[in-house]
Scaffold this motif. Structure first.
Motif, PDB file in Angstrom:
ATOM      1  N   THR A 162      42.779  22.915  35.819  1.00  0.00           N
ATOM      2  CA  THR A 162      41.732  22.449  37.106  1.00  0.00           C
ATOM      3  C   THR A 162      41.380  23.710  37.974  1.00  0.00           C
ATOM      4  O   THR A 162      40.150  24.170  38.156  1.00  0.00           O
ATOM      5  CB  THR A 162      41.958  21.425  38.136  1.00  0.00           C
ATOM      6  N   TYR A 163      42.423  24.294  38.478  1.00  0.00           N
ATOM      7  CA  TYR A 163      42.098  25.684  39.234  1.00  0.00           C
ATOM      8  C   TYR A 163      41.544  26.657  38.347  1.00  0.00           C
ATOM      9  O   TYR A 163      40.638  27.524  38.793  1.00  0.00           O
ATOM     10  CB  TYR A 163      43.560  26.212  39.860  1.00  0.00           C
ATOM     11  N   ARG A 164      42.036  26.724  37.074  1.00  0.00           N
ATOM     12  CA  ARG A 164      41.068  27.901  36.265  1.00  0.00           C
ATOM     13  C   ARG A 164      39.756  27.676  36.140  1.00  0.00           C
ATOM     14  O   ARG A 164      38.867  28.637  36.070  1.00  0.00           O
ATOM     15  CB  ARG A 164      41.929  27.915  34.769  1.00  0.00           C
ATOM     16  N   CYS A 165      39.541  26.456  36.053  1.00  0.00           N
ATOM     17  CA  CYS A 165      37.865  25.890  35.908  1.00  0.00           C
ATOM     18  C   CYS A 165      37.199  26.541  37.102  1.00  0.00           C
ATOM     19  O   CYS A 165      36.011  26.954  37.197  1.00  0.00           O
ATOM     20  CB  CYS A 165      37.882  24.579  35.551  1.00  0.00           C
ATOM     21  N   MET A 166      37.806  26.088  38.322  1.00  0.00           N
ATOM     22  CA  MET A 166      37.058  26.255  39.484  1.00  0.00           C
ATOM     23  C   MET A 166      36.974  28.004  39.694  1.00  0.00           C
ATOM     24  O   MET A 166      35.967  28.521  39.840  1.00  0.00           O
ATOM     25  CB  MET A 166      37.891  25.708  40.735  1.00  0.00           C
ATOM     26  N   ILE A 167      38.095  28.560  39.266  1.00  0.00           N
ATOM     27  CA  ILE A 167      38.268  30.073  39.571  1.00  0.00           C
ATOM     28  C   ILE A 167      37.041  30.656  38.600  1.00  0.00           C
ATOM     29  O   ILE A 167      36.259  31.449  39.162  1.00  0.00           O
ATOM     30  CB  ILE A 167      39.652  30.490  39.371  1.00  0.00           C
ATOM     31  N   ASP A 168      37.383  30.390  37.294  1.00  0.00           N
ATOM     32  CA  ASP A 168      36.289  30.847  36.424  1.00  0.00           C
ATOM     33  C   ASP A 168      34.797  30.433  36.816  1.00  0.00           C
ATOM     34  O   ASP A 168      33.943  31.309  36.883  1.00  0.00           O
ATOM     35  CB  ASP A 168      36.338  30.111  35.183  1.00  0.00           C
ATOM     36  N   GLY A 169      34.542  29.122  37.450  1.00  0.00           N
ATOM     37  CA  GLY A 169      33.394  28.972  37.770  1.00  0.00           C
ATOM     38  C   GLY A 169      32.958  29.904  39.170  1.00  0.00           C
ATOM     39  O   GLY A 169      31.616  30.323  38.971  1.00  0.00           O
ATOM     40  N   ASP A 205      35.752  33.516  46.539  1.00  0.00           N
ATOM     41  CA  ASP A 205      36.415  32.455  46.449  1.00  0.00           C
ATOM     42  C   ASP A 205      37.214  32.062  45.232  1.00  0.00           C
ATOM     43  O   ASP A 205      38.242  31.019  45.391  1.00  0.00           O
ATOM     44  CB  ASP A 205      35.178  31.314  46.490  1.00  0.00           C
ATOM     45  N   GLY A 206      37.167  32.665  44.228  1.00  0.00           N
ATOM     46  CA  GLY A 206      38.019  32.682  43.067  1.00  0.00           C
ATOM     47  C   GLY A 206      39.220  33.132  43.545  1.00  0.00           C
ATOM     48  O   GLY A 206      40.315  32.332  43.398  1.00  0.00           O
ATOM     49  N   LEU A 207      39.477  34.393  44.513  1.00  0.00           N
ATOM     50  CA  LEU A 207      40.621  34.677  44.708  1.00  0.00           C
ATOM     51  C   LEU A 207      41.424  33.895  45.824  1.00  0.00           C
ATOM     52  O   LEU A 207      42.581  33.746  45.873  1.00  0.00           O
ATOM     53  CB  LEU A 207      40.315  36.179  45.422  1.00  0.00           C
ATOM     54  N   ARG A 208      40.660  33.062  46.612  1.00  0.00           N
ATOM     55  CA  ARG A 208      41.103  32.348  47.842  1.00  0.00           C
ATOM     56  C   ARG A 208      41.638  31.064  47.232  1.00  0.00           C
ATOM     57  O   ARG A 208      42.930  30.577  47.325  1.00  0.00           O
ATOM     58  CB  ARG A 208      39.868  31.708  48.382  1.00  0.00           C
ATOM     59  N   ARG A 218      45.260  32.156  45.768  1.00  0.00           N
ATOM     60  CA  ARG A 218      46.238  32.219  46.733  1.00  0.00           C
ATOM     61  C   ARG A 218      46.536  30.490  47.076  1.00  0.00           C
ATOM     62  O   ARG A 218      47.606  30.295  47.391  1.00  0.00           O
ATOM     63  CB  ARG A 218      45.625  32.557  48.100  1.00  0.00           C
ATOM     64  N   GLU A 219      45.578  29.631  46.861  1.00  0.00           N
ATOM     65  CA  GLU A 219      45.965  28.168  47.349  1.00  0.00           C
ATOM     66  C   GLU A 219      46.694  27.660  46.126  1.00  0.00           C
ATOM     67  O   GLU A 219      47.772  26.893  46.427  1.00  0.00           O
ATOM     68  CB  GLU A 219      44.557  27.669  47.261  1.00  0.00           C
ATOM     69  N   MET A 220      46.569  28.105  45.056  1.00  0.00           N
ATOM     70  CA  MET A 220      47.477  27.674  43.903  1.00  0.00           C
ATOM     71  C   MET A 220      48.935  28.323  44.070  1.00  0.00           C
ATOM     72  O   MET A 220      49.878  27.344  43.835  1.00  0.00           O
ATOM     73  CB  MET A 220      46.984  28.381  42.349  1.00  0.00           C
ATOM     74  N   LEU A 221      49.128  29.449  44.492  1.00  0.00           N
ATOM     75  CA  LEU A 221      50.166  29.933  44.691  1.00  0.00           C
ATOM     76  C   LEU A 221      50.955  29.373  45.834  1.00  0.00           C
ATOM     77  O   LEU A 221      52.383  29.084  45.738  1.00  0.00           O
ATOM     78  CB  LEU A 221      50.265  31.446  45.013  1.00  0.00           C
ATOM     79  N   GLU A 222      50.356  28.659  46.777  1.00  0.00           N
ATOM     80  CA  GLU A 222      50.969  28.228  48.119  1.00  0.00           C
ATOM     81  C   GLU A 222      51.356  26.862  47.447  1.00  0.00           C
ATOM     82  O   GLU A 222      52.194  26.290  48.193  1.00  0.00           O
ATOM     83  CB  GLU A 222      49.759  28.073  49.243  1.00  0.00           C
ATOM     84  N   LEU A 259      40.236  36.352  36.252  1.00  0.00           N
ATOM     85  CA  LEU A 259      40.003  37.372  37.419  1.00  0.00           C
ATOM     86  C   LEU A 259      40.070  38.723  37.433  1.00  0.00           C
ATOM     87  O   LEU A 259      39.579  39.438  37.895  1.00  0.00           O
ATOM     88  CB  LEU A 259      41.176  36.787  38.092  1.00  0.00           C
ATOM     89  N   ILE A 260      40.825  39.250  36.244  1.00  0.00           N
ATOM     90  CA  ILE A 260      40.884  40.629  35.856  1.00  0.00           C
ATOM     91  C   ILE A 260      39.600  40.870  35.206  1.00  0.00           C
ATOM     92  O   ILE A 260      38.830  42.045  35.745  1.00  0.00           O
ATOM     93  CB  ILE A 260      41.849  40.866  34.724  1.00  0.00           C
TER      94      ILE A 260
END
Length: 94
Positions: free
Chosen positions: A47-54, A63-66, A69-73, A86-87
């Protein structure tokens, strides 16, 4: 689906979110991401990957980087595909 008493799980939410981003329904994807959490279905790495990619695909890499960070938290480990997204965008952005 809910009206038909079909349990909407994280896999279904992730699939719909991904499609919404790809069809350029960005605000719908963001709203669904929030809605799923309000209904106690919590995002996973996909789910996070879909959002980050979007976000990244639409030029909103901060916003993807945010979200990363949320994932990691939340103690959700990004996978190689998440990092590749991301790369890719960071290289394109310079």
């Amino acid at each position: 689906m809910e009206e038909s008493h079909i349990k909407v799980d994280v896999v279904i939410y992730s699939s719909i979110i991904d499609r919404l981003w790809k069809d350029e329904h960005h605000s719908d994807a963001q709203n669904l991401f929030s809605e799923m959490q309000e209904k106690s279905t919590f995002p996973d790495v996909v789910t996070y990957r879909c959002m980050i990619d979007g976000y990244c695909s639409s030029g909103r890499w901060s916003d993807g980087l945010r979200l990363l960070r949320e994932m990691l938290e939340r103690k959700i480990d990004p996978d190689v595909v998440t990092f590749s997204v991301l790369i890719n965008v960071l290289v394109k952005e310079g």
